[in-house]
Design an enzyme around this catalytic site. Structure first.
Site, PDB file in Angstrom:
ATOM      1  N   CYS A  37      44.057  42.234  35.467  1.00 63.86           N
ATOM      2  CA  CYS A  37      42.694  42.004  34.980  1.00 63.86           C
ATOM      3  C   CYS A  37      41.792  43.191  35.291  1.00 63.86           C
ATOM      4  CB  CYS A  37      42.100  40.744  35.597  1.00 63.86           C
ATOM      5  SG  CYS A  37      43.081  39.281  35.277  1.00 63.86           S
ATOM      6  N   ASP A  39      40.748  44.207  38.302  1.00 67.11           N
ATOM      7  CA  ASP A  39      40.062  44.237  39.591  1.00 67.11           C
ATOM      8  C   ASP A  39      40.718  43.371  40.654  1.00 67.11           C
ATOM      9  OD1 ASP A  39      39.009  42.062  38.117  1.00 67.11           O
ATOM     10  OD2 ASP A  39      37.173  43.177  37.710  1.00 67.11           O
ATOM     11  N   CYS A 106      32.468  40.469  38.159  1.00 68.47           N
ATOM     12  CA  CYS A 106      32.592  41.238  39.410  1.00 68.47           C
ATOM     13  C   CYS A 106      31.879  40.513  40.550  1.00 68.47           C
ATOM     14  CB  CYS A 106      31.999  42.635  39.253  1.00 68.47           C
ATOM     15  SG  CYS A 106      32.828  43.643  38.017  1.00 68.47           S
TER      16      CYS A 106
END
Lengths: 127, 404
Positions: A37, A39, A106
């Site tokens: 993905c 991250d 994030c």
């Protein structure tokens, strides 16, 4: 894409990069995200006898927003109790860093990382 | 130039060569005639320079100038070639063959045709990005009107075996279109020797102006197509609309320069690219080249820097202009479909950078860029949990990752 000055600051001068001893019973480790993905965050907390986070370290594979989100939360959770740290919401992280909608994941990942680290610590304690 | 980032994104676009701009300028002002005006000298002069430009474009691909029509760019050329041929022959044929790594404008033209009821075969590519000729041969049926395979890929720079594809298409009696936006002026193209029936050209990829391109449409044997833009019947009825003499002249000049300098420029770029790649390899482990090195244009490298995310990497290199195959740089959050088609794992696609070298790239720029990339990759790897795992001998694929 234009980054906010806070994202750039954390990206260029990340706080608390590093590793704590994962075998230490006072240390909780959270590893969230996935390489596929784009991250992965590793967040570690060191908790004292009063249940206060006295140290936090991170390592992150990801874009600037992911690095900034994890760097920021290490600053925030230091000195907080587990309960206080566990209550940090992704929306507050996103707002503080002025993340655009496409980067909201994030901040969610950073929230997940705190929760995962706390979980790991508590699991070790109860074992 | 010094306070601007070093430009290493020549597959995205190129600056207009000052020599090209010079020859264009008079046609914006004093020589402003409409090339389609038949009744006076303004029109005749404009027509004359447009035809000279057409000759230069044709010369570069060894084509009959009458078979070259001007368009707004490669996107229009690709749309016209694919939809135009499909629509014209649809009474007898309803099948198109293309490949998975084509540019979005080719794939999207095919998608639109599918919605209209056409059938499309998307050929896979091997791990180096090249199609399998046997699979191509097997995909062609008596319902196939067109095979559209790009000459050079825009992300990984690999060159498809054009002459072999052309031979198969000619033998099977289907038309062969190639999107040559990244190929023309960089590698030798001969539409006759390669049996190419339609070929798309872009101005701004070859140091010409943006907003102009061309489509080669073979006359013998004749390729027919249904036009997308109708009107005054310019460009042999295939593309109506008043031509822009400055843009056509610019494309012509860009082609002439590219042709004259192809051999020397190709050697220069190969040396620069090799110098850059060797520097990177000497300083960094775990760097992987995406796509074939041998069958590749000289000005392209596509590298995966394992354990470092591409967008994060680019953010640290504000003084370099490169692009990434990482999902984070696209609105869709999907990593590059081209790298995916090569079988590059998603985690590696996230770590890729496309580095494009071109006519104005200097050795000093290449050295600065390599140094900067090495420095940032090292810094970010120190910050990467995946790099730690790799160093500790942990197989990242053995971990149960929670996909989100």
């Amino acid at each position: 894409m234009a980054y906010s000055t806070k994202v750039i600051d954390h990206y260029e001068n990340p706080r608390n990069v590093g590793t704590l001893d994962a075998k230490d019973t006072a240390v909780g480790t959270g590893l969230v995200g996935a390489p596929a993905c784009g991250d992965v965050m590793k967040l570690q907390i060191k908790v004292n006898d009063n249940g206060v986070i006295e140290d936090a370290k991170f390592k992150t594979f990801g874009c600037g927003s992911a690095i900034a989100s994890s760097s920021l939360v290490t600053e925030w959770i230091k000195g907080k109790t587990l309960e206080e740290a566990g209550a940090i919401k992704n929306t507050v992280i996103a707002q503080h860093l002025s993340l655009p909608p496409v980067k909201l994941h994030c901040s969610m990942l950073a929230e997940d990382a705190i929760k995962a680290a706390i979980n790991d610590y508590q699991l070790k304690k109860s074992a | 130039m010094s306070d601007r980032p070093i430009y290493l994104d020549y597959q995205a676009t190129t600056p207009c060569d000052p020599r090209v701009l010079q020859v264009m300028l008079p046609y914006f002002t004093e020589e402003f005639g409409n090339p389609h005006s038949r009744s006076h000298a303004y029109g005749w002069r404009a027509e004359e320079v447009v035809e000279e430009a057409r000759l230069k474009v044709a010369h570069l691909i060894h084509a009959d100038p009458k078979a070259v029509i001007f368009t707004s760019g490669a996107t229009e050329s690709n749309n016209l070639a694919i939809k135009g041929v499909a629509h014209f022959y649809k009474a007898q044929k309803d099948h198109i063959v293309t490949c998975a790594t084509e540019h979005k404008c080719v794939l999207d033209s095919c998608r639109h045709l599918e919605q209209e009821g056409f059938k499309v075969t998307y050929l896979p590519v091997n791990s180096q990005g090249i199609i399998d000729l046997k699979q191509l041969e097997e995909a062609i049926t008596d319902r196939t009107s067109l095979v559209s395979i790009m000459a050079v890929n825009n992300e990984i720079g690999v060159i498809q075996p054009l002459a072999e594809i052309g031979k198969i298409c000619r033998a099977k009696g289907v038309f062969f279109h190639t999107d040559a936006a990244q190929a023309v002026g960089k590698i030798p193209i001969d539409v006759d020797a390669m049996n190419i029936d339609l070929l798309s050209i872009s101005g701004h990829k070859i140091y010409g102006p943006k907003g102009v391109g061309a489509l080669y449409v073979r006359r013998k044997p004749r390729v027919r197509l249904t036009s997308l833009i109708t009107g005054g019947g310019q460009e042999r009825g295939m593309r109506s609309g008043t031509l822009s003499p400055p843009l056509c002249v610019g494309l012509g000049e860009a082609c002439a320069i590219a042709e004259a300098e192809m051999a020397s420029e190709s050697a220069r770029l190969t040396a620069l690219r090799d110098r850059f790649y060797k520097t990177i390899q000497a300083e960094l482990d775990e760097v992987y080249l995406n796509g074939d090195l041998e069958h590749r244009i000289p000005g392209n490298l596509n590298l995966s820097f394992a354990f470092v995310e591409g967008e994060g990497l680019m953010m640290g290199m504000k003084d370099l202009a490169v692009s990434s195959g990482s999902a984070c740089t696209s609105a869709s959050l999907e990593p590059s479909y081209v790298l995916k088609a090569l079988g590059v794992e998603e985690d590696m696609a996230h770590t890729s950078l496309r580095i494009g070298f071109g006519r104005f790239t200097t050795e000093a720029e290449v050295d600065t860029a390599a140094k900067k990339i090495i420095q940032e990759v090292k810094r970010l790897r120190e910050m990467s949990p995946l790099w730690d795992m790799h160093r500790d001998g942990v197989d990242i694929k053995s971990i149960q990752w929670a996909h989100h």
